[in-house]
Scaffold this active site. Structure first.
Site, PDB file in Angstrom:
ATOM      1  N   ARG A  30      27.001  22.255 -17.524  1.00  0.00           N
ATOM      2  CA  ARG A  30      26.185  21.729 -16.406  1.00  0.00           C
ATOM      3  C   ARG A  30      25.845  23.055 -15.518  1.00  0.00           C
ATOM      4  O   ARG A  30      24.885  22.533 -14.750  1.00  0.00           O
ATOM      5  CB  ARG A  30      26.968  20.405 -15.819  1.00  0.00           C
ATOM      6  CG  ARG A  30      27.016  19.313 -16.701  1.00  0.00           C
ATOM      7  CD  ARG A  30      28.137  18.238 -16.150  1.00  0.00           C
ATOM      8  NE  ARG A  30      29.540  18.674 -16.421  1.00  0.00           N
ATOM      9  CZ  ARG A  30      30.505  17.995 -16.115  1.00  0.00           C
ATOM     10  NH1 ARG A  30      30.355  16.737 -15.284  1.00  0.00           N
ATOM     11  NH2 ARG A  30      31.624  18.318 -16.418  1.00  0.00           N
ATOM     12  N   LYS A  71      31.690  29.462 -15.909  1.00  0.00           N
ATOM     13  CA  LYS A  71      31.465  28.672 -14.750  1.00  0.00           C
ATOM     14  C   LYS A  71      32.562  29.105 -13.758  1.00  0.00           C
ATOM     15  O   LYS A  71      32.371  29.423 -12.398  1.00  0.00           O
ATOM     16  CB  LYS A  71      32.002  27.114 -14.839  1.00  0.00           C
ATOM     17  CG  LYS A  71      31.940  26.255 -13.582  1.00  0.00           C
ATOM     18  CD  LYS A  71      31.787  24.817 -13.949  1.00  0.00           C
ATOM     19  CE  LYS A  71      33.259  24.108 -14.392  1.00  0.00           C
ATOM     20  NZ  LYS A  71      33.145  22.678 -14.549  1.00  0.00           N
ATOM     21  N   GLY A 118      40.392  25.366 -12.583  1.00  0.00           N
ATOM     22  CA  GLY A 118      39.650  26.401 -12.175  1.00  0.00           C
ATOM     23  C   GLY A 118      38.470  26.201 -11.667  1.00  0.00           C
ATOM     24  O   GLY A 118      37.829  26.939 -10.897  1.00  0.00           O
ATOM     25  N   LYS A 146      19.921  57.475   3.594  1.00  0.00           N
ATOM     26  CA  LYS A 146      20.298  57.225   2.293  1.00  0.00           C
ATOM     27  C   LYS A 146      21.225  58.188   2.146  1.00  0.00           C
ATOM     28  O   LYS A 146      20.793  59.280   2.307  1.00  0.00           O
ATOM     29  CB  LYS A 146      19.258  57.187   1.141  1.00  0.00           C
ATOM     30  CG  LYS A 146      19.943  56.886  -0.149  1.00  0.00           C
ATOM     31  CD  LYS A 146      19.249  57.535  -1.159  1.00  0.00           C
ATOM     32  CE  LYS A 146      19.866  59.045  -1.657  1.00  0.00           C
ATOM     33  NZ  LYS A 146      19.303  59.446  -2.716  1.00  0.00           N
TER      34      LYS A 146
HETATM   35  C1  UD1 Z   1      38.171  16.154 -15.227  1.00  0.00           C
HETATM   36  C2  UD1 Z   1      39.287  15.134 -15.536  1.00  0.00           C
HETATM   37  C3  UD1 Z   1      38.765  14.024 -14.188  1.00  0.00           C
HETATM   38  C4  UD1 Z   1      38.707  14.473 -12.896  1.00  0.00           C
HETATM   39  C5  UD1 Z   1      38.150  15.807 -13.050  1.00  0.00           C
HETATM   40  C6  UD1 Z   1      38.200  16.403 -11.380  1.00  0.00           C
HETATM   41  C7  UD1 Z   1      39.978  15.017 -17.531  1.00  0.00           C
HETATM   42  C8  UD1 Z   1      39.692  14.412 -18.896  1.00  0.00           C
HETATM   43  N1  UD1 Z   1      39.187  14.616 -16.780  1.00  0.00           N
HETATM   44  O1  UD1 Z   1      36.926  15.995 -15.527  1.00  0.00           O
HETATM   45  O2  UD1 Z   1      39.594  12.713 -14.516  1.00  0.00           O
HETATM   46  O3  UD1 Z   1      38.154  13.537 -12.030  1.00  0.00           O
HETATM   47  O4  UD1 Z   1      38.207  16.674 -13.892  1.00  0.00           O
HETATM   48  O5  UD1 Z   1      37.235  17.490 -11.247  1.00  0.00           O
HETATM   49  O6  UD1 Z   1      40.952  15.921 -17.687  1.00  0.00           O
HETATM   50  N2  UD1 Z   1      38.850  22.846 -19.331  1.00  0.00           N
HETATM   51  C9  UD1 Z   1      39.626  23.630 -20.191  1.00  0.00           C
HETATM   52  N3  UD1 Z   1      39.523  23.275 -21.591  1.00  0.00           N
HETATM   53  C10 UD1 Z   1      38.778  22.236 -22.079  1.00  0.00           C
HETATM   54  C11 UD1 Z   1      38.243  21.316 -21.282  1.00  0.00           C
HETATM   55  C12 UD1 Z   1      38.343  21.740 -19.761  1.00  0.00           C
HETATM   56  O7  UD1 Z   1      40.398  24.707 -19.817  1.00  0.00           O
HETATM   57  O8  UD1 Z   1      38.793  22.087 -23.233  1.00  0.00           O
HETATM   58  C13 UD1 Z   1      39.284  23.405 -18.228  1.00  0.00           C
HETATM   59  C14 UD1 Z   1      37.644  23.425 -17.441  1.00  0.00           C
HETATM   60  O9  UD1 Z   1      37.441  24.812 -17.398  1.00  0.00           O
HETATM   61  C15 UD1 Z   1      37.732  22.947 -15.883  1.00  0.00           C
HETATM   62  C16 UD1 Z   1      38.792  21.803 -16.047  1.00  0.00           C
HETATM   63  O10 UD1 Z   1      39.522  22.074 -17.101  1.00  0.00           O
HETATM   64  O11 UD1 Z   1      38.248  24.054 -15.085  1.00  0.00           O
HETATM   65  C17 UD1 Z   1      38.128  20.611 -15.832  1.00  0.00           C
HETATM   66  O12 UD1 Z   1      37.288  20.391 -17.010  1.00  0.00           O
HETATM   67  P1  UD1 Z   1      35.878  19.586 -16.863  1.00  0.00           P
HETATM   68  O13 UD1 Z   1      35.307  19.851 -18.022  1.00  0.00           O
HETATM   69  O14 UD1 Z   1      35.092  20.264 -15.713  1.00  0.00           O
HETATM   70  O15 UD1 Z   1      36.428  18.168 -16.480  1.00  0.00           O
HETATM   71  P2  UD1 Z   1      35.822  16.983 -15.685  1.00  0.00           P
HETATM   72  O16 UD1 Z   1      34.686  16.440 -16.670  1.00  0.00           O
HETATM   73  O17 UD1 Z   1      35.243  17.441 -14.299  1.00  0.00           O
HETATM   74 CA    CA Z   2      35.275  19.640 -13.367  1.00  0.00          CA
END
Ligand code: UD1
Ligand code: CA
Length: 468
Positions: A16, A23, A101, A350
């Site tokens: 996104r 990100k 992160g 400079k």
């Molecule tokens: C996640 C939570 C959601 C919460 C939100 C808060 C889950 C399923 N959902 O959703 O309940 O409200 O965070 O911000 O956990 N990441 C990985 N590997 C992956 C997927 C994600 O390392 O395979 C890391 C991403 O880099 C990120 C974090 O996990 O830093 C959260 O992932 P993201 O995809 O942003 O989850 P949300 O949809 O925001």
């Molecule tokens: Ca997130």
């Protein structure tokens, strides 16, 4: 006291963001968002942090450095799957904080509160209430025979009613490592996105009869997750406010903090006044009792005390005590502006050293020069440092006077106390104390101006004149 570790999930792609940069490396007030999260985690665990990397793993590792441990998630199969990759590096027992992160506003004190409230639970979820909970996992609380229970439903799996719930999962948790080891491998990807959701572990642990708690914090801003650039701007505004408040408490005056943009690593001394529309970036250090702005941009510079720096730009340079810069000066990398030096309007400097008390008040280019103290460069002095192929360096001795509109063709040595007559193009070295003058002789032709002016008058005016 149980040993506490932290895992920071940072392997996601961040679709996104629509970006080629991972990100978690997008900057917030001058540093990658991941750095804030890791610092907060390290502050609570004494540096025991594992970062799960995947998308842009190499870049993330380079940026964060060798101080941390890393676990590689080769395929991004969800937050639960990401945490599984870190399991082998965790001890058999202890507490584990899990952070995202992409949620950089969390601070040490909130993590400490989470650990306190966790007590002897198997897991504790950090939650908050949001006016607009869209995109977050919702916290469903219900009480059954076996006591209060919570469940987390992801946005894409939530019913219309569930979507109305304002309490959300921050994505930050505290786990008892013993239970995590036992149940994390049991997660399945049975959901709309076919991912291993870490959030499902909450339900699983309770099904197995273990206690899961929720630690709700009132300040929602702390858990703001960044999924797109609108949220990035929102988080940056919050971070900026924190930075500005902290500097103001340390004695810095901000005439308008809402239009003052200061990076996280900047240091500023007391009694310095910052005027609006000022941007201070990188590892800039500013001393005390300076006046900065309005409209200044300062990038990785060192500014000493009592400096006045107005409507100007400086990058990777040093400005010493009581110097005056601007308005509208541009000081480029590698410059050292000595104490009490004046760099005035429309002056570009400079890679030059300018010693104490020298004045370059207007309309000059000063490139690749060392200038002694007490010298004066008149309006429009240009140091011609580039011959079309190469740059050359020059020096101007102490107390030299360079007349207006002179060109100094580098490389040159202009001696101490030399005097360059206005309009001179200097092509040879000038000995100390000498006068250099190179101009064509002036001729005055009586009456010639009148004739020239008449001739050049437009036809129409001429016709008017004739009529009269
Ligand atoms: C996640 C939570 C959601 C919460 C939100 C808060 C889950 C399923 N959902 O959703 O309940 O409200 O965070 O911000 O956990 N990441 C990985 N590997 C992956 C997927 C994600 O390392 O395979 C890391 C991403 O880099 C990120 C974090 O996990 O830093 C959260 O992932 P993201 O995809 O942003 O989850 P949300 O949809 O925001
Ligand atoms: Ca997130």
């Amino acid at each position: 006291m149980l040993e506490t570790w932290a895992v920071v999930l940072a392997a996601g792609e961040g679709k996104r963001m629509v970006s080629s940069l991972p990100k978690v490396l997008h900057p917030l007030c001058g540093r990658p968002m991941l750095r804030y999260v890791v610092d907060a985690a390290a502050a609570v665990t004494g540096g025991k942090v594992i970062i799960v990397i995947g998308r842009g793993a190499q870049l993330v590792r380079e940026e964060m450095g060798a101080r941390w441990r890393y676990a590689l998630q080769e395929e991004q199969l969800g937050t639960g799957h990401a945490l599984m990759q870190a399991l082998p590096q965790l001890p058999a027992e202890g507490l584990l904080l899990v952070l995202c992160g992409d949620a950089p506003l969390i601070e040490k004190e909130h993590l400490e509160q989470l650990i306190r409230e966790h007590g002897r639970s198997a897991a504790t979820v950090l939650t908050t209430g949001l006016a607009d909970p869209a995109g977050y996992g919702r916290i469903i609380r219900h009480s059954g025979d076996s006591g209060a229970r919570i469940r987390i439903v992801e946005e894409s799996d939530a019913s219309a009613d569930e979507k109305k719930i304002s309490e959300v999962n921050s994505g930050i948790y505290c786990f008892d490592i013993k239970y995590l080891r036992r149940y994390l491998p049991a997660l399945t990807p049975d959901n709309a996105q076919r991912e291993y959701y870490l959030t499902d572990l909450v339900a699983l642990l309770q099904e197995q009869g273990h206690r899961v708690s929720a630690c709700r914090i009132e300040d929602w801003r702390v858990v703001l997750g960044i999924n797109d650039r609108c949220q990035l701007a929102e988080a940056a505004a919050i971070m900026r406010e924190r930075i500005n408040r902290s500097l103001m408490r340390q004695g810095v005056t901000m005439v308008d903090p809402s239009s003052t943009y200061i990076d996280f690593d900047v240091q500023i001394g007391p009694d310095t006044v910052i005027w609006p529309q000022t941007v201070i970036q990188g590892r800039t250090v500013i001393g005390s009792a300076c006046r900065i702005g309005p409209g200044a941009q300062i990038i990785n510079a060192e500014i000493h005390d009592r400096v006045i720096f107005r409507q100007s730009v400086v990058e990777e340079s040093v400005i010493e005590n009581e110097a005056l810069v601007g308005p509208f000066a541009y000081i480029r990398p590698g410059s050292r502006i000595g104490p009490g030096v004046k760099i005035g309007d429309f002056v570009e400097v400079k890679n030059s050293r300018i010693d104490a008390g020298t004045k370059v008040p207007h309309l000059s280019y000063v490139g690749d020069v060392d200038i002694g103290g007490g010298a004066n460069l008149g309006a429009g002095v240009i140091v011609v440092n580039f011959d079309g192929r190469r740059k050359h360096r020059s020096s101007i001795g102490r107390g030299a006077f360079i007349g207006c509109n002179s060109n100094l063709i580098s490389p040159l040595e202009i001696g101490e106390g030399a005097f360059i007559a206005a309009g001179t193009t200097v092509t040879r070295n000038v000995p100390p104390g000498a006068l250099a003058i190179a101009r064509t002789d002036q001729e005055n032709c009586p009456g010639a101006a009148d004739r020239l002016l008449k001739k050049s008058q437009p036809q129409k005016e001429k016709a008017e004149e004739e009529k009269n």
